[in-house]
Scaffold this active site. Structure first.
Site, PDB file in Angstrom:
ATOM      1  N   HIS A   1      -7.291  -2.019   5.252  1.00 47.83           N
ATOM      2  CA  HIS A   1      -6.362  -2.336   4.165  1.00 47.83           C
ATOM      3  C   HIS A   1      -5.886  -3.781   4.236  1.00 47.83           C
ATOM      4  O   HIS A   1      -5.263  -4.197   5.212  1.00 47.83           O
ATOM      5  CB  HIS A   1      -5.164  -1.385   4.271  1.00 47.83           C
ATOM      6  CG  HIS A   1      -4.130  -1.583   3.222  1.00 47.83           C
ATOM      7  ND1 HIS A   1      -2.810  -1.848   3.531  1.00 47.83           N
ATOM      8  CD2 HIS A   1      -4.208  -1.532   1.878  1.00 47.83           C
ATOM      9  CE1 HIS A   1      -2.121  -1.939   2.411  1.00 47.83           C
ATOM     10  NE2 HIS A   1      -2.946  -1.760   1.392  1.00 47.83           N
TER      11      HIS A   1
ATOM     12  N   HIS B   1      -1.293  -9.887  -2.273  1.00 44.25           N
ATOM     13  CA  HIS B   1      -0.785  -8.596  -2.720  1.00 44.25           C
ATOM     14  C   HIS B   1       0.395  -8.703  -3.676  1.00 44.25           C
ATOM     15  O   HIS B   1       0.377  -8.134  -4.762  1.00 44.25           O
ATOM     16  CB  HIS B   1      -0.366  -7.749  -1.514  1.00 44.25           C
ATOM     17  CG  HIS B   1       0.237  -6.434  -1.898  1.00 44.25           C
ATOM     18  ND1 HIS B   1       1.589  -6.274  -2.118  1.00 44.25           N
ATOM     19  CD2 HIS B   1      -0.336  -5.219  -2.127  1.00 44.25           C
ATOM     20  CE1 HIS B   1       1.827  -5.018  -2.463  1.00 44.25           C
ATOM     21  NE2 HIS B   1       0.678  -4.358  -2.467  1.00 44.25           N
TER      22      HIS B   1
END
Length: 290
Positions: free
Chosen positions: A39, A81
């Site tokens: 991730h 992100h």
């Protein structure tokens, strides 16, 4: 992936749960082991969404990495992100008068000046926010596979086509890459529909947990349903697998974010096809994945 999104989905799902017998839960190892996906790279060990993070995943022997794509003021795709630069860079020090420091309000050249590693640790001082082009070239160099998230598409009209164009220019839309090396995902069903319409050969994944009654509709444009692990059940996974996606194969399930061995074994027992984790080495060891 935001905790707020998880909370919203959990609320939306209340009252729509379907009960399945305990026999639907399979022991880990009784089916193909799930893929392990790093991730934002191996983000427990290197600053998220940076080249060192995917290099760390490669060093750990993890072929699949996940990232997030957004767009700068002057139209460059970058890998980060948050929609703000504040958490993972030194933007407050470099541009103190530019609050709230949104990615879309800075040029690519300005973002390239920022330190995206010191917040994580002194060893990573000077690490930069990579452009998507830089990131793709490193993934290719490492012989890795990519789960690419189109982040906040409502902020960046046309980002789907722009992302696909860059992927094509970098050679990632040929048969070799489309056959098992690339998945595009998003929390936005509309964004995935656009991706599927523009390039039907690309596998797509919806981030969330639609009600079972809605799965047939999602199967028209998504190959995967990727829910958070906290709301997942074996019955839900089994139901998802009963539908065929746009490429004629059963829908798959990648769940997130699982960082401990016990939970990894639990969701593997549910029959998930992939586990997205900050600690891919921990998950791989727990599942005895080669």
């Amino acid at each position: 992936m935001h905790a707020s999104a998880v909370a919203a989905m959990t609320t939306a799902l209340l009252g729509t749960a379907v009960l399945f017998p305990a026999s639907d839960v399979r022991a880990a190892g009784a089916h193909d082991r799930p893929l392990v996906v790093a991730h934002r790279g191996a983000s427990a060990y290197a600053p998220e969404n940076t080249l060192p993070a995917i290099d760390k995943a490669a060093a750990l022997g993890i072929p699949w990495v996940e990232n997030d794509v957004q767009r700068t003021k002057d139209g460059e795709l970058v890998v980060i992100h948050d929609d703000s630069l504040q958490r993972t860079t030194n933007v407050e020090q470099v541009f103190p008068r530019r609050a709230p420091w949104k990615v879309k309000d800075f040029t690519a050249a300005e973002i390239a000046r920022l330190d995206a590693g010191s917040w994580f640790g002194r060893a990573y001082a000077g690490t930069r926010v990579p452009t998507l082009k830089q990131y793709m070239r490193r993934v290719e160099h490492n012989h890795q596979k990519l789960l690419l998230e189109i982040k906040n598409p409502q902020l960046y009209p046309g980002i789907e086509g722009q992302t696909l164009k860059l992927l094509g220019n970098e050679g990632w839309l040929d048969r070799k890459h489309l056959a098992g090396r690339l998945i595009v995902q998003s929390f936005s069903a509309g964004s995935l529909r656009i991706v599927h319409a523009l390039k039907p050969g690309v596998e797509t994944g919806f981030l969330g947990q639609p009600a079972t009654a809605d799965l047939r509709r999602y199967a028209g444009f998504a190959d995967l349903i990727n829910p958070p692990h906290g709301t997942l059940t074996a019955g839900y996974v089994s139901t998802v697998h009963r539908f065929k996606g746009p490429h004629g194969t059963p829908l798959r399930v990648f769940t997130w974010i699982v960082n401990d061995a016990a939970r990894a074994r639990t969701v593997a027992g549910y029959g998930v096809d992939g586990i997205i984790t900050n600690k891919p080495d921990v998950v791989r060891k727990a599942l005895k994945t080669p």
